[in-house]
Design an enzyme around this catalytic site. Structure first.
Site, mmCIF file in Angstrom:
data_model
loop_
_atom_site.group_PDB
_atom_site.id
_atom_site.type_symbol
_atom_site.label_atom_id
_atom_site.label_comp_id
_atom_site.label_asym_id
_atom_site.label_seq_id
_atom_site.Cartn_x
_atom_site.Cartn_y
_atom_site.Cartn_z
ATOM 1 N N ASN A 97 -92.174 50.546 -61.019
ATOM 2 C CA ASN A 97 -92.322 51.934 -61.470
ATOM 3 C C ASN A 97 -90.933 52.509 -61.705
ATOM 4 O O ASN A 97 -90.063 52.407 -60.837
ATOM 5 C CB ASN A 97 -93.085 52.719 -60.390
ATOM 6 C CG ASN A 97 -93.322 54.167 -60.780
ATOM 7 O OD1 ASN A 97 -92.401 54.983 -60.783
ATOM 8 N ND2 ASN A 97 -94.559 54.488 -61.099
ATOM 9 N N CYS A 127 -91.094 63.155 -64.350
ATOM 10 C CA CYS A 127 -89.775 63.552 -63.843
ATOM 11 C C CYS A 127 -89.160 64.630 -64.740
ATOM 12 O O CYS A 127 -89.409 64.652 -65.947
ATOM 13 C CB CYS A 127 -88.813 62.368 -63.867
ATOM 14 S SG CYS A 127 -89.555 60.837 -63.434
ATOM 15 N N ASN A 189 -100.663 61.134 -62.279
ATOM 16 C CA ASN A 189 -99.650 61.402 -61.269
ATOM 17 C C ASN A 189 -100.110 62.653 -60.517
ATOM 18 O O ASN A 189 -101.211 63.162 -60.750
ATOM 19 C CB ASN A 189 -98.287 61.604 -61.947
ATOM 20 C CG ASN A 189 -97.151 61.150 -61.043
ATOM 21 O OD1 ASN A 189 -97.127 61.495 -59.857
ATOM 22 N ND2 ASN A 189 -96.223 60.398 -61.581
ATOM 23 N N THR A 190 -99.299 63.181 -59.623
ATOM 24 C CA THR A 190 -99.733 64.315 -58.809
ATOM 25 C C THR A 190 -99.829 65.612 -59.623
ATOM 26 O O THR A 190 -99.103 65.808 -60.602
ATOM 27 C CB THR A 190 -98.750 64.538 -57.648
ATOM 28 O OG1 THR A 190 -97.429 64.610 -58.180
ATOM 29 C CG2 THR A 190 -98.821 63.409 -56.645
HETATM 30 C C1 LIG Z 1 -95.484 60.494 -51.027
HETATM 31 C C2 LIG Z 1 -95.756 60.158 -52.473
HETATM 32 C C3 LIG Z 1 -94.751 59.590 -53.258
HETATM 33 C C4 LIG Z 1 -94.983 59.275 -54.614
HETATM 34 N N1 LIG Z 1 -93.996 58.692 -55.360
HETATM 35 C C5 LIG Z 1 -94.240 58.331 -56.650
HETATM 36 C C6 LIG Z 1 -93.252 57.661 -57.436
HETATM 37 O O1 LIG Z 1 -92.145 57.342 -56.966
HETATM 38 N N2 LIG Z 1 -93.549 57.357 -58.733
HETATM 39 C C7 LIG Z 1 -94.775 57.663 -59.299
HETATM 40 O O2 LIG Z 1 -95.007 57.347 -60.472
HETATM 41 N N3 LIG Z 1 -95.750 58.261 -58.559
HETATM 42 C C8 LIG Z 1 -95.508 58.606 -57.265
HETATM 43 N N4 LIG Z 1 -96.502 59.211 -56.527
HETATM 44 C C9 LIG Z 1 -97.810 59.494 -57.166
HETATM 45 C C10 LIG Z 1 -98.869 58.423 -56.834
HETATM 46 O O3 LIG Z 1 -98.473 57.148 -57.276
HETATM 47 C C11 LIG Z 1 -100.234 58.805 -57.460
HETATM 48 O O4 LIG Z 1 -100.094 58.876 -58.866
HETATM 49 C C12 LIG Z 1 -100.768 60.141 -56.966
HETATM 50 O O5 LIG Z 1 -100.461 60.342 -55.607
HETATM 51 C C13 LIG Z 1 -102.282 60.280 -57.167
HETATM 52 O O6 LIG Z 1 -102.996 59.274 -56.475
HETATM 53 P P1 LIG Z 1 -103.611 59.457 -54.985
HETATM 54 O O7 LIG Z 1 -104.397 60.742 -54.974
HETATM 55 O O8 LIG Z 1 -104.444 58.232 -54.758
HETATM 56 O O9 LIG Z 1 -102.438 59.522 -54.065
HETATM 57 C C14 LIG Z 1 -96.274 59.535 -55.175
HETATM 58 C C15 LIG Z 1 -97.288 60.100 -54.377
HETATM 59 C C16 LIG Z 1 -97.046 60.410 -53.041
HETATM 60 C C17 LIG Z 1 -98.176 60.995 -52.220
#
Ligand SMILES: Cc1cc2nc3c(=O)[nH]c(=O)nc-3n(C[C@H](O)[C@H](O)[C@H](O)COP(=O)(O)O)c2cc1C
Length: 300
Positions: A97, A127, A189-190
């Site tokens: 990633n 980002c 993503n979030t």
């Molecule tokens: C603590 C944390 C760190 C994350 N770091 C990244 C990251 O470095 N790169 C990225 O593309 N997504 C990152 N994400 C997003 C997750 O990969 C994912 O897209 C998002 O949390 C939604 O999925 P979930 O509800 O199953 O967590 C991060 C999420 C969390 C909770």
């Protein structure tokens, strides 16, 4: 029975550990053999090491969490020298990633990773774009396309564009990435979120706002997977709030070829194998194959 092929890469099952919630697998490898996973998406790598944001960086919220880790990582050279050799001990698909603050940075990271044994690149476009006042790359179709093109030019590996849900029309961004040469789309993503401490009136996160993830976001994620599956021809990797096999199956039915598990792994490190078993049981009980359920949604 659970095998799936995405961009010519064979996955033994459709469950992938999501970026940032699994590090580089080291802590999890002490608990189980990482080869049980379909794939691992590594913590987002930037060109240079980053310390991330100041604490507090995590806030709990009902059925979910907020984070503002701020892409803390050791940089792409460290990933290549120390993390990738460790991950290659396991029989699972390795997805690097990548994250950048300029388009040139994305391109440079992609070039460096092209010479390694990673199987695929996943490009995080949530980002901030420093040259455009900090607005995320993934909120503008043209800029999302420019990142896709820049990465595409520097690598022969399959390029997965990971979309930000913080947009009005997710299909517009997905189509722009497809036209610019993406091989695959992953989402979501979030979501941007916030909580305030009512005693101090200060936001709980030092950064004020952060990424909202976990079970609570599942309906939003599923809606976006469904919309994007109908908008592009590319394979889709779905994620966002998947905690049980049932939600993973819903994402597959909506059109995802594979599903990533994020926040659920933080609360339950064994969530992936439980979800893999629940998918397998569903297929056996209903006498279905994985291929048959992918995209089998019957819209009203
Ligand atoms: C603590 C944390 C760190 C994350 N770091 C990244 C990251 O470095 N790169 C990225 O593309 N997504 C990152 N994400 C997003 C997750 O990969 C994912 O897209 C998002 O949390 C939604 O999925 P979930 O509800 O199953 O967590 C991060 C999420 C969390 C909770």
């Amino acid at each position: 029975m659970l095998e799936t092929k995405i961009c010519g890469i064979n996955f033994k099952n459709p469950i992938i550990a999501a970026s940032g919630t699994f590090g580089y697998g080291r802590e999890y490898a002490e608990m189980y053999d990482l080869s049980i996973l379909g794939g691992i998406s590594t913590k987002g790598t930037t060109l240079l090491p980053r310390e991330g944001n100041l604490p507090p960086r995590i806030a709990e919220t009902p059925n979910g969490m907020l984070n503002s880790v701020g892409l803390q990582n050791g940089g792409v050279d460290k990933l290549i020298e120390t993390e990738l050799p460790f991950l290659k001990h396991f029989d699972t698909v390795i997805i690097a990633n990548i994250a950048g603050s300029t388009i040139d940075e994305y391109a440079e990271i992609a070039e460096k990773l092209d010479a390694t044994n990673v199987d695929m690149l996943e490009v995080n476009i949530s980002c901030p774009n420093v040259k455009e006042g900090g607005v995320a790359f993934g909120t503008n179709a043209k800029i999302a396309a420019d990142v896709t093109k820049a990465v595409r030019l520097k690598t022969t590996k399959p390029v997965i564009m990971k979309l930000s849900p913080n947009v009005t029309d997710i299909t517009e961004i997905a189509r722009a990435c497809e036209a610019a040469g993406a091989d695959c789309i992953s989402l979501i993503n979030t979501l941007l979120g916030m909580r305030i401490n009512i005693a101090t009136k200060r936001p709980i996160l030092h950064n004020n706002v952060g990424g909202f993830s976990g079970e609570a976001i599942f309906p939003v994620a599923l809606r976006m997977v469904f919309q994007v599956a109908n908008a592009v021809k590319l394979p889709i990797i779905g994620m966002g709030g998947v905690v049980n096999g049932k939600e993973a199956i819903e994402m597959l039915i909506a059109g995802a070829c594979a599903v990533q598990i994020g926040t659920a792994i933080i609360t339950d490190p064994f969530a992936p194998q439980r979800i893999i078993k629940e998918i397998s049981d569903y297929l056996t009980e209903n006498n279905l194959t994985l291929k048959e359920i992918i995209g089998s949604v019957v819209p009203n």
